[in-house]
Scaffold this motif. Structure first.
Motif, PDB file in Angstrom:
ATOM      1  N   TYR A 204       0.833  -1.205   0.000  1.00 48.62           N
ATOM      2  CA  TYR A 204       0.000   0.000   0.000  1.00 48.62           C
ATOM      3  C   TYR A 204       0.868   1.255   0.000  1.00 48.62           C
ATOM      4  O   TYR A 204       2.047   1.224   0.386  1.00 48.62           O
ATOM      5  N   ALA A 205       0.260   2.336  -0.428  1.00 47.38           N
ATOM      6  CA  ALA A 205       0.979   3.608  -0.432  1.00 47.38           C
ATOM      7  C   ALA A 205       1.417   3.947   0.985  1.00 47.38           C
ATOM      8  O   ALA A 205       0.653   3.762   1.934  1.00 47.38           O
ATOM      9  N   PRO A 206       2.644   4.391   1.142  1.00 40.41           N
ATOM     10  CA  PRO A 206       3.095   4.727   2.496  1.00 40.41           C
ATOM     11  C   PRO A 206       2.262   5.861   3.067  1.00 40.41           C
ATOM     12  O   PRO A 206       1.860   6.778   2.346  1.00 40.41           O
ATOM     13  N   ALA A 207       1.988   5.740   4.346  1.00 35.67           N
ATOM     14  CA  ALA A 207       1.243   6.805   5.006  1.00 35.67           C
ATOM     15  C   ALA A 207       2.078   8.077   4.963  1.00 35.67           C
ATOM     16  O   ALA A 207       3.278   8.064   5.241  1.00 35.67           O
ATOM     17  N   LYS A 208       1.430   9.170   4.598  1.00 33.04           N
ATOM     18  CA  LYS A 208       2.139  10.445   4.539  1.00 33.04           C
ATOM     19  C   LYS A 208       2.490  10.885   5.962  1.00 33.04           C
ATOM     20  O   LYS A 208       1.611  10.954   6.822  1.00 33.04           O
ATOM     21  N   GLU A 209       3.753  11.134   6.204  1.00 27.41           N
ATOM     22  CA  GLU A 209       4.192  11.608   7.516  1.00 27.41           C
ATOM     23  C   GLU A 209       4.829  12.979   7.349  1.00 27.41           C
ATOM     24  O   GLU A 209       5.838  13.124   6.657  1.00 27.41           O
ATOM     25  N   ILE A 210       4.206  13.970   7.967  1.00 29.45           N
ATOM     26  CA  ILE A 210       4.686  15.354   7.866  1.00 29.45           C
ATOM     27  C   ILE A 210       5.181  15.792   9.232  1.00 29.45           C
ATOM     28  O   ILE A 210       4.448  15.716  10.233  1.00 29.45           O
ATOM     29  N   SER A 211       6.426  16.228   9.272  1.00 24.80           N
ATOM     30  CA  SER A 211       7.005  16.682  10.537  1.00 24.80           C
ATOM     31  C   SER A 211       7.813  17.942  10.285  1.00 24.80           C
ATOM     32  O   SER A 211       8.704  17.956   9.432  1.00 24.80           O
ATOM     33  N   HIS A 212       7.455  19.012  10.994  1.00 16.84           N
ATOM     34  CA  HIS A 212       8.133  20.300  10.832  1.00 16.84           C
ATOM     35  C   HIS A 212       9.045  20.539  12.037  1.00 16.84           C
ATOM     36  O   HIS A 212       8.559  20.743  13.157  1.00 16.84           O
ATOM     37  N   LYS A 213      10.322  20.505  11.800  1.00 20.48           N
ATOM     38  CA  LYS A 213      11.291  20.665  12.884  1.00 20.48           C
ATOM     39  C   LYS A 213      11.111  22.014  13.568  1.00 20.48           C
ATOM     40  O   LYS A 213      10.986  23.058  12.923  1.00 20.48           O
ATOM     41  N   GLY A 214      11.052  21.978  14.893  1.00 18.27           N
ATOM     42  CA  GLY A 214      10.947  23.210  15.667  1.00 18.27           C
ATOM     43  C   GLY A 214       9.532  23.738  15.807  1.00 18.27           C
ATOM     44  O   GLY A 214       9.305  24.735  16.502  1.00 18.27           O
ATOM     45  N   GLN A 215       8.561  23.095  15.145  1.00 24.48           N
ATOM     46  CA  GLN A 215       7.162  23.559  15.235  1.00 24.48           C
ATOM     47  C   GLN A 215       6.442  22.774  16.312  1.00 24.48           C
ATOM     48  O   GLN A 215       6.520  21.555  16.379  1.00 24.48           O
ATOM     49  N   GLY A 216       5.735  23.494  17.170  1.00 25.65           N
ATOM     50  CA  GLY A 216       4.985  22.850  18.239  1.00 25.65           C
ATOM     51  C   GLY A 216       3.749  22.132  17.727  1.00 25.65           C
ATOM     52  O   GLY A 216       3.465  22.107  16.524  1.00 25.65           O
ATOM     53  N   LEU A 217       3.001  21.564  18.655  1.00 25.28           N
ATOM     54  CA  LEU A 217       1.831  20.769  18.310  1.00 25.28           C
ATOM     55  C   LEU A 217       0.550  21.426  18.796  1.00 25.28           C
ATOM     56  O   LEU A 217       0.486  21.948  19.921  1.00 25.28           O
ATOM     57  N   THR A 218      -0.474  21.391  17.943  1.00 23.18           N
ATOM     58  CA  THR A 218      -1.811  21.769  18.378  1.00 23.18           C
ATOM     59  C   THR A 218      -2.365  20.646  19.260  1.00 23.18           C
ATOM     60  O   THR A 218      -1.774  19.563  19.366  1.00 23.18           O
ATOM     61  N   ALA A 219      -3.523  20.899  19.857  1.00 25.88           N
ATOM     62  CA  ALA A 219      -4.115  19.881  20.731  1.00 25.88           C
ATOM     63  C   ALA A 219      -4.420  18.598  19.971  1.00 25.88           C
ATOM     64  O   ALA A 219      -4.135  17.496  20.444  1.00 25.88           O
ATOM     65  N   VAL A 220      -4.995  18.716  18.773  1.00 25.39           N
ATOM     66  CA  VAL A 220      -5.344  17.498  18.029  1.00 25.39           C
ATOM     67  C   VAL A 220      -4.086  16.775  17.560  1.00 25.39           C
ATOM     68  O   VAL A 220      -4.048  15.536  17.524  1.00 25.39           O
ATOM     69  N   GLU A 221      -3.043  17.514  17.219  1.00 29.26           N
ATOM     70  CA  GLU A 221      -1.793  16.863  16.836  1.00 29.26           C
ATOM     71  C   GLU A 221      -1.219  16.076  18.007  1.00 29.26           C
ATOM     72  O   GLU A 221      -0.694  14.965  17.835  1.00 29.26           O
ATOM     73  N   LYS A 222      -1.344  16.618  19.217  1.00 20.92           N
ATOM     74  CA  LYS A 222      -0.850  15.901  20.398  1.00 20.92           C
ATOM     75  C   LYS A 222      -1.647  14.613  20.620  1.00 20.92           C
ATOM     76  O   LYS A 222      -1.079  13.554  20.901  1.00 20.92           O
ATOM     77  N   ILE A 223      -2.973  14.699  20.501  1.00 15.76           N
ATOM     78  CA  ILE A 223      -3.811  13.515  20.715  1.00 15.76           C
ATOM     79  C   ILE A 223      -3.489  12.433  19.685  1.00 15.76           C
ATOM     80  O   ILE A 223      -3.357  11.248  20.007  1.00 15.76           O
ATOM     81  N   PHE A 224      -3.344  12.834  18.420  1.00 13.40           N
ATOM     82  CA  PHE A 224      -3.060  11.851  17.374  1.00 13.40           C
ATOM     83  C   PHE A 224      -1.687  11.222  17.564  1.00 13.40           C
ATOM     84  O   PHE A 224      -1.515  10.020  17.353  1.00 13.40           O
ATOM     85  N   ASN A 225      -0.700  12.010  17.939  1.00 15.28           N
ATOM     86  CA  ASN A 225       0.632  11.449  18.172  1.00 15.28           C
ATOM     87  C   ASN A 225       0.614  10.446  19.321  1.00 15.28           C
ATOM     88  O   ASN A 225       1.268   9.411  19.262  1.00 15.28           O
ATOM     89  N   LYS A 226      -0.169  10.735  20.362  1.00 15.88           N
ATOM     90  CA  LYS A 226      -0.232   9.837  21.519  1.00 15.88           C
ATOM     91  C   LYS A 226      -0.896   8.514  21.158  1.00 15.88           C
ATOM     92  O   LYS A 226      -0.482   7.446  21.633  1.00 15.88           O
ATOM     93  N   ASN A 227      -1.927   8.559  20.309  1.00 14.55           N
ATOM     94  CA  ASN A 227      -2.728   7.371  20.026  1.00 14.55           C
ATOM     95  C   ASN A 227      -2.369   6.679  18.713  1.00 14.55           C
ATOM     96  O   ASN A 227      -3.005   5.698  18.336  1.00 14.55           O
ATOM     97  N   ALA A 228      -1.338   7.183  18.020  1.00 20.59           N
ATOM     98  CA  ALA A 228      -0.988   6.645  16.712  1.00 20.59           C
ATOM     99  C   ALA A 228      -0.385   5.251  16.824  1.00 20.59           C
ATOM    100  O   ALA A 228       0.303   4.920  17.792  1.00 20.59           O
TER     101      ALA A 228
END
Length: 918
Positions: A392-416
């Protein structure tokens, strides 16, 4: 032959309604059919063969179980049917989508007859709906040296069940059909008042749009046999309001293609489009069926010679047509170039509809097959001891160095799950996440049961902390349809492992609490992810996503959901809320001020991160709930520590009430949630795990600051039914102050209820009635006032605190659970109705206001025909407002003016809210 005769009688009745025989899900009936097939002289043999082959539902239905066993007999030579060869029997098994069919195929593949074992293995290589018991059999056989098992596993490790499927067409011809102008709610595609028939796909399909529209679609198909009909929301968004799997099913039924020649009325691959694209939750549903959803952008903002946006006399942006999609226009979708063409002319870039993941859904015939396929390939590679080389197509992973996380980004990272170890992911990343809470409601629940059966699921995933099946959407009237459907639904879900509002064993009294309120209490961690079968699954703790019945089924079966991390819009508040304002006015003002600030709806498709501060979850839910009407994908409340702890304590007490009523199951799910809440509270109090907060350097799609000082009078969401521009009617975006109506607009009926109200609203109603009696000597209603508390807990608390007695004093009707209404109310008197807890008028599938009425309601929906239908000469309209406005409107029989309003709420604490100091 009693069951078969009953079925023939049902067929005759359906024929009178223009319907085909209903697909069979009853194993006992299939047994009778099989006995008639075996009897070569039976007069019903020919029709029985047709029913067996073409009209038996697959998956884990009892009918599928009997069908699979009989096909096994034929393959093994224990039964002989001239019309069903061994090869045809295998073909039929290949279309049965798991459960009994996979069990039979494994029996044969792992058996001693090498010739048929190879054929069974070839079929198994095409299957993806395997569960732990199935994969364990394969793994055990492989470890024991079984060559067939090894061969199957090698195929699975290469994901040949996916790679050997044909690619999607490079060019897809479509012929346009404008289903409506402006936003198209899923009520148009699957009306709420026809919810009872959703699990009967052919019957339910008759309610899509209008019979005339259905005929027009068929005529387009006859005229353009080479093209697929594309349903369009002209100058609007397609599929707003609800996810409605039934809506997508209906579109697919009329304009899609049959998923299997042996399964009737299950169609896939519809094509839908909108000038402003597809509503996010509806687009997920389109993906479930492997369909296509296009953002046409065929109307654009008009600009003057200087590039400035042109506005009309009302201050609204003027749109001009970029290209025509008038009904009957033949267009070409080029899936390779990801462009839309009219002949050789390029019209639009449609790359957002053809991401690698969406193309995989289309190729596989729907998103379920991709989810299960990925799990199956991972299992096979691990069992063989091979490195996983995903097909399958690789899941797109976007990561911006030095950029903080919004609340939903934090929740998704925790439960990924399954992401690159150590990676921090930002918005736009494709993520599989574990789901904590799953909710199913009763008018989509039967469809969820069908989905679970079709994917061969039999028990809730152990990953899920808790699942709840509600009874709120059919709470108003315990009619024949409800009596037939609801006990069956509750029995299925109870066995599946969910907490159910109705106990099949009758150990506790049935509850009709509004599902969103229950889920809001069952969510006991602000880092949780919730999936629910309703667009208003939007909790004030954690992040919740409304979903179609199929996505709910997938979450229940696998404990997972897959989606891109959404971008967020940050909402903060400043100023001071006036004493005479209700928090509902803050909610409506948020939408109005946002539109004034940006011109466009920046909430659409994004997560609203609302920095709510000191408002308890019950009241904060008013905001998150309304975010569905803001067209947001979800909403997250950022709360202060003390507020979150108090909200969790309230949730614990309500879960304990459920336990005391006997609602917990053998797995002690509810007790587990209380334990989880205790752990979360301890983490907050100790400072080890503070409340969810975004990083200071998080990046947002937009930031909105709401000025509370500007909210000086009640705000009303108006359907604007007479707007000359049809596309601006029924949008939820027309927010008006009460003074707009000049104290003259007639109100024919008021409704207080739905998920938008809480206990405080019921107390406000009680206090206002007492206030008005003191001021005027008595209270007389000039219009009916229907009150439906959201939960029984609220009713019990109001009774204990004396408020229910106050309400009864003014009421002409009080619900009685020992004798619930058997028919919907069609006429109302000018008095107070105390209705059973549940959705009531907001749902519109049982009770409605009189046609042509002007309704003032606390509910969420103002779509045409939802709460009130039109007459030939007057449009029904549902205006949405706060509880105080609704109460006063029914007593006056009209919208109040500001002086009347202030007098009526004098001395009442409507909302204790101030924005967080930080």
């Amino acid at each position: 032959m009693s069951l078969y005769n009953d079925y023939l009688n049902e067929i005759a009745n359906r024929k009178n309604e223009g319907l085909n025989p209903k697909p069979i899900d009853d194993g006992a009936l299939v047994k009778e059919i099989i006995s008639q097939i075996k009897d070569t002289q039976n007069e019903h043999r020919e029709s029985s063969l047709k029913f067996f082959i073409y009209n038996t539902l697959p998956g884990t239905t009892s009918a599928a179980g009997e069908k699979a066993l009989f096909l096994k007999e034929i393959i093994l030579g224990d039964a002989s049917v001239e019309e069903i060869s061994t090869d045809f029997a295998f073909e039929l098994l290949s279309h049965m989508k798991g459960g009994p069919s996979v069990e039979v195929l494994l029996d044969i593949a792992l058996g001693d007859d090498a010739a048929i074992a190879g054929k069974a293995a070839d079929v198994l290589k095409t299957q993806v709906f395997l569960y732990d018991a199935d994969t364990a059999r394969l793994a055990d056989a492989y470890k024991a040296g079984n060559a067939i098992a090894a061969d199957i596993l090698k195929s699975y490790a290469k994901a040949e069940f996916f790679t050997k499927l044909p690619d999607i067409e490079e060019e897809i011809k479509v012929v346009t059909y404008i289903a409506g102008e402006g936003d198209i709610s899923t009520d148009l595609l699957s009306p709420g008042n026809q919810a009872h028939s959703r699990s009967d796909r052919e019957l339910h399909g008759k309610c899509m749009i209008t019979p005339e529209a259905q005929t027009e679609i068929q005529e387009l198909q006859k005229k353009h046999p080479e093209a697929r009909v594309m349903l369009i929301a002209e100058k609007g968004t397609m599929g707003v309001g609800s996810s409605r799997m039934s809506g997508v099913n209906n579109v697919a039924l009329w304009a899609g293609k049959q998923a299997s020649p042996y399964v009737p009325f299950v169609n896939i691959a519809p094509v839908v489009a909108g000038t402003n694209g597809i509503s996010p939750i509806f687009l997920t549903t389109v993906g479930v069926t492997g369909g296509i959803g296009l953002d046409l952008k065929n109307w654009v903002k008009k600009t003057d010679a200087n590039g400035n946006v042109v506005k009309d006399e009302n201050g609204d942006v003027v749109l001009e047509e970029a290209y025509s999609v008038a009904t009957g226009t033949v267009l070409t979708i080029n899936t390779k170039e990801k462009k839309l063409y009219n002949g050789d002319k390029e019209l639009a870039d449609i790359s957002s509809a053809f991401t690698p993941q969406k193309v995989e859904f289309m190729k596989a015939g729907g998103s379920y097959a991709v989810v299960f396929g990925k799990k199956l390939q991972t299992f096979a590679a691990a069992t063989l001891g091979q490195e996983l080389k995903s097909a399958y197509a690789p899941a797109k992973e976007i990561s911006h160095k030095g950029q903080g996380l919004t609340a939903v980004e934090k929740i998704f990272n925790k439960n990924a799950v399954g992401t690159t170890p150590g990676a921090t992911l930002h918005a736009g990343s494709d993520v599989r996440v574990e789901v904590n809470i799953v909710g199913s409601q009763d008018t989509t629940g039967l469809m969820t049961c069908q989905e679970l059966e079709s994917m061969a699921a039999t028990v809730i995933s152990p990953i899920v902390d808790g699942g709840y099946q509600s009874g709120c959407h059919t709470a108003s009237v315990w009619d024949i349809k409800a009596r037939e459907n609801i006990p069956k639904l509750m029995s299925f879900m109870n066995k599946f492992g969910m907490i159910t509002a109705r106990d099949p064993a009758d150990k506790y009294a049935p509850l009709t609490d509004v599902i969103h309120k229950v889920l809001n209490d069952l969510t006991v961690d602000d880092w949780d992810i919730i999936i629910g079968g309703d667009s208003h699954t939007r909790m004030s703790k954690g992040v919740a996503f409304g979903a179609d019945s199929g996505t709910v089924a997938l979450a229940l079966a696998t404990g997972e959901a897959t989606m891109p991390i959404p971008e967020s819009v940050k909402v903060t508040f400043k100023g001071t809320l006036k004493d005479h304002m209700d928090f509902r006015d803050v909610v409506h003002a948020t939408q109005a001020q946002m539109l004034a600030q940006f011109g466009d709806n920046v909430f659409q498709g994004h997560v609203i991160e609302v920095h709510i501060g000191t408002l308890l979850s019950d009241q904060a839910f008013t905001f998150t709930d309304w975010s569905a009407e803001m067209k947001a994908k979800a909403s997250i409340c950022i709360s202060e520590s003390d507020t979150l702890v108090e909200s969790l304590e309230i949730a614990k007490s309500r879960i304990q009430i459920m336990i005391d009523k006997g609602m917990d199951n053998e797995g002690k799910v509810l007790q587990g949630l209380i334990d989880k809440a205790d752990k979360r509270i301890a983490g907050i109090k100790s400072g080890a795990q503070p409340p969810l907060n975004p990083d200071d350097n998080a990046k947002y799609f937009a930031e909105v600051v709401i000025d509370l000082d500007e909210i000086v009078e009640p705000m009303i969401a108006d359907p604007d039914v007479n707007n000359e521009d049809v596309s601006k009617r029924y949008t939820h975006d027309t927010i008006r102050p009460v003074s707009y109506y000049g104290g003259t607009k007639t109100v024919d009926l008021g409704f207080i209820g739905s998920c938008m109200v809480h206990k405080g609203d019921m107390k406000i109603l009680s206090e206002m009635l007492q206030n008005l009696e003191k001021q005027n000597g008595k209270v007389e209603f000039q219009a009916p006032l229907v009150v439906a508390p959201p939960t029984y807990n609220i009713v019990d608390e109001l009774k204990a605190e004396g408020d229910w007695d106050v309400l009864k004093k003014y009421a002409g009707f009080e619900f009685d659970d020992t004798a619930p209404k058997a028919a919907a109310r069609t006429e109302y008197e000018n008095m107070l109705y105390l209705e059973r807890p549940g959705c009531n008028l907001c749902m519109g599938n049982q009770e409605k206001a009189a046609k042509g009425d002007t309704v003032m309601a606390t509910s969420t929906r103002l779509f045409q025909g939802r709460v009130v239908e039109d007459t030939d000469n007057k449009k029904g309209e549902s205006l949405l407002a706060s509880t105080p406005v609704v109460v006063l409107s029914t007593i006056l029989g009209r919208v109040p003016n500001m002086e009347e309003y202030k007098a009526a709420v004098e001395g009442i604490n409507l909302t204790s809210y101030a924005p967080p100091l930080n």
